[in-house]
Design an enzyme around this catalytic site. Structure first.
Site, PDB file in Angstrom:
ATOM      1  N   LYS A  45      17.588 -24.096 -21.250  1.00  0.00           N
ATOM      2  CA  LYS A  45      18.410 -23.496 -21.994  1.00  0.00           C
ATOM      3  C   LYS A  45      18.255 -21.967 -21.548  1.00  0.00           C
ATOM      4  O   LYS A  45      19.383 -21.287 -21.756  1.00  0.00           O
ATOM      5  CB  LYS A  45      17.985 -23.371 -23.461  1.00  0.00           C
ATOM      6  CG  LYS A  45      17.717 -24.615 -24.169  1.00  0.00           C
ATOM      7  CD  LYS A  45      17.072 -24.342 -25.572  1.00  0.00           C
ATOM      8  CE  LYS A  45      16.690 -25.773 -26.124  1.00  0.00           C
ATOM      9  NZ  LYS A  45      15.434 -25.435 -26.950  1.00  0.00           N
ATOM     10  N   GLU A 101      20.129 -20.217 -12.755  1.00  0.00           N
ATOM     11  CA  GLU A 101      18.869 -20.223 -13.357  1.00  0.00           C
ATOM     12  C   GLU A 101      18.274 -18.876 -14.059  1.00  0.00           C
ATOM     13  O   GLU A 101      18.674 -17.970 -13.232  1.00  0.00           O
ATOM     14  CB  GLU A 101      17.619 -20.582 -12.280  1.00  0.00           C
ATOM     15  CG  GLU A 101      17.690 -22.076 -12.102  1.00  0.00           C
ATOM     16  CD  GLU A 101      16.790 -22.559 -13.373  1.00  0.00           C
ATOM     17  OE1 GLU A 101      16.744 -21.999 -14.447  1.00  0.00           O
ATOM     18  OE2 GLU A 101      15.940 -23.689 -13.169  1.00  0.00           O
ATOM     19  N   ASP A 102      17.803 -18.989 -14.973  1.00  0.00           N
ATOM     20  CA  ASP A 102      17.009 -17.868 -15.535  1.00  0.00           C
ATOM     21  C   ASP A 102      15.689 -17.226 -14.597  1.00  0.00           C
ATOM     22  O   ASP A 102      15.679 -16.184 -14.641  1.00  0.00           O
ATOM     23  CB  ASP A 102      16.830 -17.982 -16.983  1.00  0.00           C
ATOM     24  CG  ASP A 102      15.700 -19.011 -17.366  1.00  0.00           C
ATOM     25  OD1 ASP A 102      15.551 -19.938 -16.542  1.00  0.00           O
ATOM     26  OD2 ASP A 102      15.300 -19.056 -18.494  1.00  0.00           O
ATOM     27  N   ASP A 105      10.456 -20.186 -10.548  1.00  0.00           N
ATOM     28  CA  ASP A 105       8.738 -19.815 -10.820  1.00  0.00           C
ATOM     29  C   ASP A 105       8.183 -20.872  -9.858  1.00  0.00           C
ATOM     30  O   ASP A 105       8.095 -20.220  -8.589  1.00  0.00           O
ATOM     31  CB  ASP A 105       8.540 -20.431 -12.150  1.00  0.00           C
ATOM     32  CG  ASP A 105       7.128 -19.631 -12.730  1.00  0.00           C
ATOM     33  OD1 ASP A 105       6.366 -19.277 -11.791  1.00  0.00           O
ATOM     34  OD2 ASP A 105       7.038 -20.286 -14.012  1.00  0.00           O
ATOM     35  N   LYS A 133      10.221 -15.192  -9.210  1.00  0.00           N
ATOM     36  CA  LYS A 133       8.668 -14.701  -9.334  1.00  0.00           C
ATOM     37  C   LYS A 133       8.138 -15.667  -8.175  1.00  0.00           C
ATOM     38  O   LYS A 133       7.250 -16.664  -8.289  1.00  0.00           O
ATOM     39  CB  LYS A 133       8.078 -15.378 -10.705  1.00  0.00           C
ATOM     40  CG  LYS A 133       6.938 -14.525 -11.287  1.00  0.00           C
ATOM     41  CD  LYS A 133       6.312 -15.382 -12.298  1.00  0.00           C
ATOM     42  CE  LYS A 133       6.653 -14.740 -13.669  1.00  0.00           C
ATOM     43  NZ  LYS A 133       5.892 -15.727 -14.682  1.00  0.00           N
ATOM     44  N   PHE A 154       3.931 -12.803 -17.535  1.00  0.00           N
ATOM     45  CA  PHE A 154       4.862 -13.811 -18.482  1.00  0.00           C
ATOM     46  C   PHE A 154       5.657 -12.919 -19.011  1.00  0.00           C
ATOM     47  O   PHE A 154       5.472 -12.046 -19.810  1.00  0.00           O
ATOM     48  CB  PHE A 154       3.774 -14.328 -19.521  1.00  0.00           C
ATOM     49  CG  PHE A 154       4.439 -15.493 -20.209  1.00  0.00           C
ATOM     50  CD1 PHE A 154       4.450 -16.861 -19.647  1.00  0.00           C
ATOM     51  CD2 PHE A 154       5.299 -15.294 -21.394  1.00  0.00           C
ATOM     52  CE1 PHE A 154       5.194 -17.890 -20.449  1.00  0.00           C
ATOM     53  CE2 PHE A 154       5.778 -16.294 -22.236  1.00  0.00           C
ATOM     54  CZ  PHE A 154       5.836 -17.586 -21.608  1.00  0.00           C
ATOM     55  N   ASP A 161      11.913 -17.497 -22.922  1.00  0.00           N
ATOM     56  CA  ASP A 161      11.440 -17.807 -24.250  1.00  0.00           C
ATOM     57  C   ASP A 161       9.844 -17.934 -24.167  1.00  0.00           C
ATOM     58  O   ASP A 161       9.142 -18.277 -23.086  1.00  0.00           O
ATOM     59  CB  ASP A 161      11.961 -18.944 -25.316  1.00  0.00           C
ATOM     60  CG  ASP A 161      11.158 -20.243 -24.322  1.00  0.00           C
ATOM     61  OD1 ASP A 161      11.267 -20.375 -23.170  1.00  0.00           O
ATOM     62  OD2 ASP A 161      10.778 -21.337 -25.112  1.00  0.00           O
ATOM     63  N   ARG A 167      14.057 -15.307 -26.984  1.00  0.00           N
ATOM     64  CA  ARG A 167      15.450 -15.737 -25.980  1.00  0.00           C
ATOM     65  C   ARG A 167      16.254 -14.554 -26.135  1.00  0.00           C
ATOM     66  O   ARG A 167      16.795 -14.151 -25.240  1.00  0.00           O
ATOM     67  CB  ARG A 167      15.901 -16.952 -26.198  1.00  0.00           C
ATOM     68  CG  ARG A 167      15.097 -18.159 -25.632  1.00  0.00           C
ATOM     69  CD  ARG A 167      16.045 -19.456 -25.636  1.00  0.00           C
ATOM     70  NE  ARG A 167      15.408 -20.494 -25.664  1.00  0.00           N
ATOM     71  CZ  ARG A 167      14.799 -21.183 -24.517  1.00  0.00           C
ATOM     72  NH1 ARG A 167      14.735 -20.663 -23.363  1.00  0.00           N
ATOM     73  NH2 ARG A 167      14.182 -22.341 -24.740  1.00  0.00           N
TER      74      ARG A 167
HETATM   75  C1  PRP Z   1      12.373 -22.500 -17.154  1.00  0.00           C
HETATM   76  C2  PRP Z   1      13.316 -22.138 -16.390  1.00  0.00           C
HETATM   77  C3  PRP Z   1      13.658 -22.868 -15.031  1.00  0.00           C
HETATM   78  C4  PRP Z   1      12.278 -23.557 -14.710  1.00  0.00           C
HETATM   79  C5  PRP Z   1      11.591 -22.758 -13.752  1.00  0.00           C
HETATM   80  O1  PRP Z   1      12.854 -23.789 -17.940  1.00  0.00           O
HETATM   81  O2  PRP Z   1      14.534 -22.139 -17.113  1.00  0.00           O
HETATM   82  O3  PRP Z   1      14.498 -23.880 -15.344  1.00  0.00           O
HETATM   83  O4  PRP Z   1      11.405 -23.473 -15.982  1.00  0.00           O
HETATM   84  O5  PRP Z   1      10.398 -22.874 -13.503  1.00  0.00           O
HETATM   85  P1  PRP Z   1       9.718 -23.763 -12.236  1.00  0.00           P
HETATM   86  O6  PRP Z   1      10.403 -22.944 -10.937  1.00  0.00           O
HETATM   87  O7  PRP Z   1       8.462 -23.612 -12.102  1.00  0.00           O
HETATM   88  O8  PRP Z   1      10.262 -25.280 -12.141  1.00  0.00           O
HETATM   89  P2  PRP Z   1      11.802 -24.207 -19.089  1.00  0.00           P
HETATM   90  O9  PRP Z   1      11.395 -25.647 -18.825  1.00  0.00           O
HETATM   91  O10 PRP Z   1      11.091 -23.377 -19.739  1.00  0.00           O
HETATM   92  O11 PRP Z   1      13.147 -24.741 -20.229  1.00  0.00           O
HETATM   93  P3  PRP Z   1      14.109 -23.434 -21.095  1.00  0.00           P
HETATM   94  O12 PRP Z   1      15.067 -22.893 -19.839  1.00  0.00           O
HETATM   95  O13 PRP Z   1      14.545 -24.457 -21.937  1.00  0.00           O
HETATM   96  O14 PRP Z   1      13.085 -22.574 -21.685  1.00  0.00           O
END
Ligand code: PRP
Length: 180
Positions: A45, A101-102, A105, A133, A154, A161, A167
């Site tokens: 999301k 993407e937000d 990571d 990151k 973080f 979130d 959010r």
């Molecule tokens: C977060 C973010 C990316 C992912 C990145 O999503 O939106 O999709 O993690 O992490 P990574 O590079 O370690 O794979 P999350 O699963 O937290 O869902 P959300 O966007 O609904 O909060």
């Protein structure tokens, strides 16, 4: 004994700086795809705030769709499996797709998505990540457009979130979580 005090947070990126940077990224996309249409694929999301702001600043014909995935093993050394929760509504064959993407990571989610979407024969496939990151990367993967590169903290806000809280904050903030 536990207290119910909310975790402390401090602003890392102010909303005004976010707005400026989103406009710059949008201008870059507009230049790169001059005269063409782009199809933005938001990863739910967290990316929805960035996607909306970005889409309104891109001066091209633009369409949008959303995909949702869940990842496992992000904080451990496990295989980091990713599972689809919601697929795209329509085909991306022949389209200039930009995955939005937000945060980038570990890279597990994006690697999974790029593998999946590549099989569907888009004309081009690029990535716009609001935050990067790099210190957390487990799998090598890069975004073509990056809003901000941030330290290994973080962060919440502007879509990000903690247990579904924060959010809708306009700023990106560092959240100081209690240890344990
Ligand atoms: C977060 C973010 C990316 C992912 C990145 O999503 O939106 O999709 O993690 O992490 P990574 O590079 O370690 O794979 P999350 O699963 O937290 O869902 P959300 O966007 O609904 O909060």
């Amino acid at each position: 004994m536990s207290t119910n005090r909310p975790p402390k947070r401090r602003v890392l990126i102010r909303h005004a700086a976010i707005e400026r940077r989103v406009r710059e990224v949008a201008r870059q996309i507009t230049r790169d795809f001059k005269g063409q249409r782009v199809h933005l694929v938001g990863v739910l999301k967290g990316a929805c705030f960035f996607l909306v702001d970005l889409a309104r600043e891109i001066d091209l014909e633009t369409s949008i769709d959303f995909i949702a995935v869940a990842s496992y093993g992000r904080s451990s050394e496990s295989s980091g499996q990713v599972r689809m929760l919601k697929d795209l509504d329509s085909s991306i064959a022949g389209l200039n797709v930009i995955v939005v993407e937000d945060i980038l990571d570990t890279g597990l989610t994006l690697n999974y998505l790029l593998r999946l979407l590549r099989q569907r024969r888009p004309k081009t496939l690029r990535v716009a990540a609001f935050l990067d990151k790099p210190a957390r990367r487990v799998q090598p993967v890069k975004a073509d457009y990056i809003g901000f590169t941030i330290p290994n903290e973080f962060v919440v806000g502007y879509g990000l979130d903690h247990a579904e809280h924060y959010r809708s904050l306009k700023d990106v903030c560092i959240l100081r979580l209690p240890r344990g």
